[in-house]
Design a protein around this motif. Structure first.
Motif, short mmCIF file in Angstrom:
data_model
loop_
_atom_site.label_atom_id
_atom_site.label_comp_id
_atom_site.label_asym_id
_atom_site.label_seq_id
_atom_site.Cartn_x
_atom_site.Cartn_y
_atom_site.Cartn_z
N VAL A 1 1.00 4.04 -3.09
CA VAL A 1 0.79 5.46 -2.81
C VAL A 1 1.99 6.28 -3.31
O VAL A 1 1.82 7.32 -3.95
CB VAL A 1 0.52 5.72 -1.31
CG1 VAL A 1 0.59 7.20 -0.97
CG2 VAL A 1 -0.84 5.15 -0.92
N ALA B 1 -5.83 7.06 -1.82
CA ALA B 1 -5.76 7.25 -0.37
C ALA B 1 -7.13 7.03 0.28
O ALA B 1 -7.22 6.38 1.34
CB ALA B 1 -5.24 8.65 -0.05
N ASP C 1 0.83 -1.21 0.00
CA ASP C 1 0.00 0.00 0.00
C ASP C 1 0.87 1.26 0.00
O ASP C 1 0.60 2.21 -0.74
CB ASP C 1 -0.92 0.01 1.22
CG ASP C 1 -1.97 -1.08 1.17
OD1 ASP C 1 -2.23 -1.63 0.08
OD2 ASP C 1 -2.55 -1.39 2.24
N THR C 2 1.90 1.25 0.82
CA THR C 2 2.83 2.39 0.86
C THR C 2 3.49 2.59 -0.50
O THR C 2 3.64 3.71 -0.98
CB THR C 2 3.89 2.17 1.95
OG1 THR C 2 3.24 2.06 3.21
CG2 THR C 2 4.90 3.30 1.99
N TYR D 1 -4.73 1.45 5.26
CA TYR D 1 -3.74 2.52 5.17
C TYR D 1 -4.00 3.57 6.22
O TYR D 1 -5.08 3.97 6.49
CB TYR D 1 -3.79 3.12 3.77
CG TYR D 1 -2.74 4.15 3.48
CD1 TYR D 1 -1.42 3.79 3.33
CD2 TYR D 1 -3.07 5.49 3.34
CE1 TYR D 1 -0.44 4.74 3.04
CE2 TYR D 1 -2.10 6.43 3.04
CZ TYR D 1 -0.80 6.06 2.90
OH TYR D 1 0.16 7.01 2.63
N LEU E 1 -4.24 10.30 -6.68
CA LEU E 1 -3.81 10.12 -5.29
C LEU E 1 -4.98 10.15 -4.30
O LEU E 1 -5.06 9.31 -3.40
CB LEU E 1 -2.76 11.16 -4.90
CG LEU E 1 -2.16 11.02 -3.51
CD1 LEU E 1 -1.50 9.65 -3.35
CD2 LEU E 1 -1.15 12.13 -3.26
N LYS F 1 1.67 8.98 -6.21
CA LYS F 1 2.05 10.36 -5.86
C LYS F 1 3.09 10.91 -6.83
O LYS F 1 3.01 12.06 -7.24
CB LYS F 1 2.57 10.39 -4.43
CG LYS F 1 2.77 11.77 -3.87
CD LYS F 1 3.16 11.68 -2.40
CE LYS F 1 3.23 13.04 -1.77
NZ LYS F 1 3.58 12.96 -0.35
#
Length: 132
Positions: A108, A123, A104-105, A132, A119, A112
């Protein structure tokens, strides 16, 4: 005394010649700022993740364009990460893997850097899922 006046005059002229009071700050050129590439921004985050194995940067860099394409086509992160009927775009390889939270990180960070227009949706989805 005349000699002192002449020396004083030369000192004043020397100081005036070295002065910068006549130039404006508009004439000064700003120093160029360092631009960080999309790849560097994404890889900085990727390098902070503990992968199960060791994916190379070239492998990691293949994901953001695919994620952005899927998001632009209206797909969700859940669909992208689904390997059984979805996009099959979960970040893993034959000899490396990623924990869900790290995936997930990573997505993102990729969104981004490469397609920030997506984004908010990413998110929001990840927050709503509690991932998240």
């Amino acid at each position: 005394m005349r000699r002192t006046a002449v020396i004083g005059l030369f000192a004043c002229l020397a100081l005036t010649g070295c002065s910068n009071t006549g130039s404006s700050t508009a004439d000064a050129k700003p120093s160029p700022s360092k631009t960080v590439s999309k790849a560097d921004r994404y890889l900085t985050v990727a390098h902070g993740i503990s992968f199960n194995g060791d994916p190379g940067d070239d492998v990691l860099l293949t994901f953001p364009a695919k994620w952005c394409g899927a998001l632009d086509a209206g797909h969700s992160v859940k669909w992208m990460f689904d390997s059984t009927g979805g996009g099959g775009l979960y970040p893993w390889g034959a000899d490396w893997g990623t924990a869900q939270q790290d995936a997930d990180t990573l997505v993102v960070a990729g969104v981004k850097a490469y397609c920030p227009r997506n984004l908010k949706a990413v998110a929001d989805e990840l927050r709503a899922s509690g991932e998240y």
